[in-house]
Scaffold this active site. Structure first.
Site, PDB file in Angstrom:
ATOM      1  N   ASP A 151      35.058  35.398  39.058  1.00  0.00           N
ATOM      2  CA  ASP A 151      36.194  36.310  38.880  1.00  0.00           C
ATOM      3  C   ASP A 151      35.945  37.317  37.747  1.00  0.00           C
ATOM      4  O   ASP A 151      34.875  37.340  37.134  1.00  0.00           O
ATOM      5  CB  ASP A 151      37.466  35.469  38.646  1.00  0.00           C
ATOM      6  CG  ASP A 151      38.697  36.084  39.307  1.00  0.00           C
ATOM      7  OD1 ASP A 151      38.740  37.306  39.492  1.00  0.00           O
ATOM      8  OD2 ASP A 151      39.646  35.324  39.625  1.00  0.00           O
ATOM      9  N   TRP A 190      37.172  42.581  42.432  1.00  0.00           N
ATOM     10  CA  TRP A 190      38.339  43.384  42.826  1.00  0.00           C
ATOM     11  C   TRP A 190      37.995  44.808  43.257  1.00  0.00           C
ATOM     12  O   TRP A 190      38.822  45.724  43.118  1.00  0.00           O
ATOM     13  CB  TRP A 190      39.371  43.435  41.689  1.00  0.00           C
ATOM     14  CG  TRP A 190      39.593  42.170  40.947  1.00  0.00           C
ATOM     15  CD1 TRP A 190      39.525  40.903  41.443  1.00  0.00           C
ATOM     16  CD2 TRP A 190      39.929  42.027  39.553  1.00  0.00           C
ATOM     17  NE1 TRP A 190      39.814  39.991  40.455  1.00  0.00           N
ATOM     18  CE2 TRP A 190      40.062  40.655  39.291  1.00  0.00           C
ATOM     19  CE3 TRP A 190      40.147  42.953  38.515  1.00  0.00           C
ATOM     20  CZ2 TRP A 190      40.377  40.160  38.031  1.00  0.00           C
ATOM     21  CZ3 TRP A 190      40.464  42.457  37.262  1.00  0.00           C
ATOM     22  CH2 TRP A 190      40.578  41.071  37.018  1.00  0.00           C
ATOM     23  N   GLY A 191      36.775  45.032  43.708  1.00  0.00           N
ATOM     24  CA  GLY A 191      36.379  46.385  44.109  1.00  0.00           C
ATOM     25  C   GLY A 191      36.139  47.327  42.951  1.00  0.00           C
ATOM     26  O   GLY A 191      35.874  48.506  43.152  1.00  0.00           O
ATOM     27  N   ASP A 212      43.813  41.729  45.161  1.00  0.00           N
ATOM     28  CA  ASP A 212      44.151  40.492  45.873  1.00  0.00           C
ATOM     29  C   ASP A 212      44.969  40.754  47.141  1.00  0.00           C
ATOM     30  O   ASP A 212      45.881  41.566  47.149  1.00  0.00           O
ATOM     31  CB  ASP A 212      44.986  39.573  44.974  1.00  0.00           C
ATOM     32  CG  ASP A 212      44.143  38.913  43.889  1.00  0.00           C
ATOM     33  OD1 ASP A 212      42.919  39.161  43.825  1.00  0.00           O
ATOM     34  OD2 ASP A 212      44.724  38.139  43.099  1.00  0.00           O
TER      35      ASP A 212
END
Ligand SMILES: *[C@@H]1O[C@H](CO)[C@@H](O)[C@H](O)[C@H]1NC(C)=O
Ligand SMILES: *[C@@H]1O[C@H](CO)[C@@H](O)[C@H](O)[C@H]1NC(C)=O
Ligand SMILES: *[C@@H]1O[C@H](CO)[C@@H](O)[C@H](O)[C@H]1NC(C)=O
Ligand SMILES: *[C@@H]1O[C@H](CO)[C@@H](O)[C@H](O)[C@H]1NC(C)=O
Ligand SMILES: *[C@@H]1O[C@H](CO)[C@@H](O)[C@H](O)[C@H]1NC(C)=O
Ligand SMILES: *[C@@H]1O[C@H](CO)[C@@H](O)[C@H](O)[C@H]1NC(C)=O
Ligand SMILES: *[C@@H]1O[C@H](CO)[C@@H](O)[C@H](O)[C@H]1NC(C)=O
Length: 396
Positions: A151, A190-191, A212
């Site tokens: 993450d 998250w791009g 998300d």
């Protein structure tokens, strides 16, 4: 590298382990499995993981290709071990450690995934791996972990352009190359900072291309829109990750909408990571996630995403090649009423089709029926928020 790994797999040799590299053959097709977050958030424990693994086998999902059982955030204690510096699995949630869970999951012929973060702390505030990459990669390898979701929270502001973000992720990519166990590397960035341009070069095998997902049709529509311009990046070895499947998680979408969501994720070659409670599924939900013909599109070895061919009002046509000279097309209706959509052969085959005169056999991958042989075009009725997913083959 990809070619040689394939050959070696055929020979049944485990050369990858000897060489200690990230194994590209792990990502020949988009990964399939399950992740604890969408249903359980922080309420994850060994019971949940082992019950899910058992259900993966007993429900037949394993035989369809779903293989990873992934533990998301909240598996650890808040402090590392003072002497080894390792992250400590929470002994209340995981009384047998992560190794104990991995052994049980492996005994069922499945693989175990874990979660960490390219920052000081995870999103829920547990220890992150930044600065501890080699220690953590070694622990994951020793515990028998097969997959790492990585993450992007608490990242010390080390983001803002591709060069900064990629260095932070490369630290873990390099650490994973330096352990003996092949571990699938799933970037959850998250791009940000156009990760699709550098995810592969830091050792990533998939990378989140958006924020998300949530269990709402508007979220699915938004992610499709973001994926369209980068759909050509996905290829064997590395995939744009449109985020986990919401099918059956909180029942905030209709069965039609879940069917569209599943179809598009398969045809765009997104990872297929379930999030619903697979120990207790309705037959409608089970029918969606066990559709063999749609899963075959996801896992087709050509590994090419469908591309958007056109947009007309609320409707869009997507199409692309599969192996064996077949094609798949998705007729998507984002509007609120049923419409008839027509795809011509030049739309569907992108003018690359050799034999325009020959009739083309068309099969519906949701009704599991052959629709017959067509010349020049095909028209289908598509319900509100629905898709028709058709496969085309030239065998006369
Ligand atoms: C494990 O988690 C589940 C779901 O959150 C919960 O219902 C169950 O009581 C927990 N079991 C143990 C042994 O902690
Ligand atoms: C590590 O050391 C700190 C400070 O001495 C202590 O408060 C903490 O409980 C220790 N943590 C563990 C996991 O042993
Ligand atoms: C990224 O940002 C850093 C720090 O602001 C800067 O030094 C570097 O030139 C930037 N790199 C690119 C490729 O823009
Ligand atoms: C590889 O791992 C070993 C053992 O943990 C460590 O000593 C070494 O520094 C690592 N190499 C790199 C390049 O990180
Ligand atoms: C993907 O398409 C874009 C825009 O058409 C192009 O600039 C890029 O080079 C393509 N990338 C790949 C990997 O084909
Ligand atoms: C199974 O799901 C149904 C709703 O679909 C729910 O009513 C039931 O309580 C669930 N059973 C268990 C054991 O979780
Ligand atoms: C469909 O209906 C919803 C809810 O009534 C509305 O918000 C949305 O704008 C409509 N979509 C289209 C494409 O008309």
């Amino acid at each position: 590298m990809f070619y040689s790994a394939q050959v070696l797999t055929i020979l049944g040799l485990s050369v990858v382990q000897v060489m200690g590299i990230i194994d590209p053959s792990l990502a020949k097709t988009p990964q399939m499995g399950w992740n604890s977050w969408n249903k359980y958030q922080c309420n994850v424990n060994e019971t949940v993981i082992v019950n899910t693994a058992n259900a993966m086998v007993s429900s037949g999902l394993k035989d369809l290709g779903y293989q990873y059982i992934n533990i998301d955030d909240c598996w650890a204690l808040h402090q590392r071990d003072n002497s080894t510096q390792r992250i400590i699995p929470d002994p209340e949630k995981f009384p047998n450690g992560i190794k104990g869970v991995a052994d049980k999951v492996h005994a069922l012929g499945l693989k175990l995934g874990i979660y960490s973060d390219a920052g000081t702390n995870t999103c829920a505030g547990y220890p992150g791996s930044y600065g501890y990459e080699q220690i953590d990669a070694q622990a994951f390898s020793d515990w028998g972990v097969d997959y790492l979701k990585y993450d992007n929270c608490n990242n010390l502001g080390l983001a803002g352009n591709a060069s900064i973000s990629s260095k932070r992720y490369k630290r873990m990519g390099d650490a994973l190359k330096n352990v003996s166990r092949p571990i699938f590397f799933s970037l959850c960035s998250w791009g940000q900072d156009d990760v699709w341009d550098w995810g592969r070069s830091v050792g990533g095998q998939s990378w989140r291309m958006s924020g998300d997902i949530s269990d709402h049709w508007s979220s699915v529509v938004s992610i499709i829109g973001q994926e369209v311009p980068i759909a050509n990046i996905s290829a064997p070895g590395g995939w744009n990750d449109m985020d986990m499947l919401e099918v059956g998680v909180y029942d905030q979408m209709t069965i039609t909408e879940y069917t569209s969501h599943f179809s598009i994720w398969a045809a765009m070659k997104s990872p297929m990571i379930l999030g619903n409670d697979i120990t207790n599924m309705t037959s409608d939900i089970k029918n969606i996630i066990t559709n063999k013909e749609v899963i075959a599109v996801s896992q087709d070895l050509l590994g090419e995403s469908v591309k958007q061919r056109w947009v007309k009002g609320d409707t869009q046509l997507f199409a692309g090649p599969l192996s064996g000279q077949t094609y798949v097309a998705l007729f998507l209706n984002e509007g609120n009423s049923t419409v008839t959509m027509t795809g011509t052969w030049s739309d569907i085959f992108n003018n690359k089709h050799a034999n325009k005169q020959k009739p083309i056999a068309v099969r519906d991958l949701w009704t599991h029926t052959d629709l017959g042989k067509f010349r020049g075009s095909v028209s289908v009725s598509v319900e509100a928020h629905g898709v028709r997913m058709l496969r085309f083959s030239q065998q006369a």
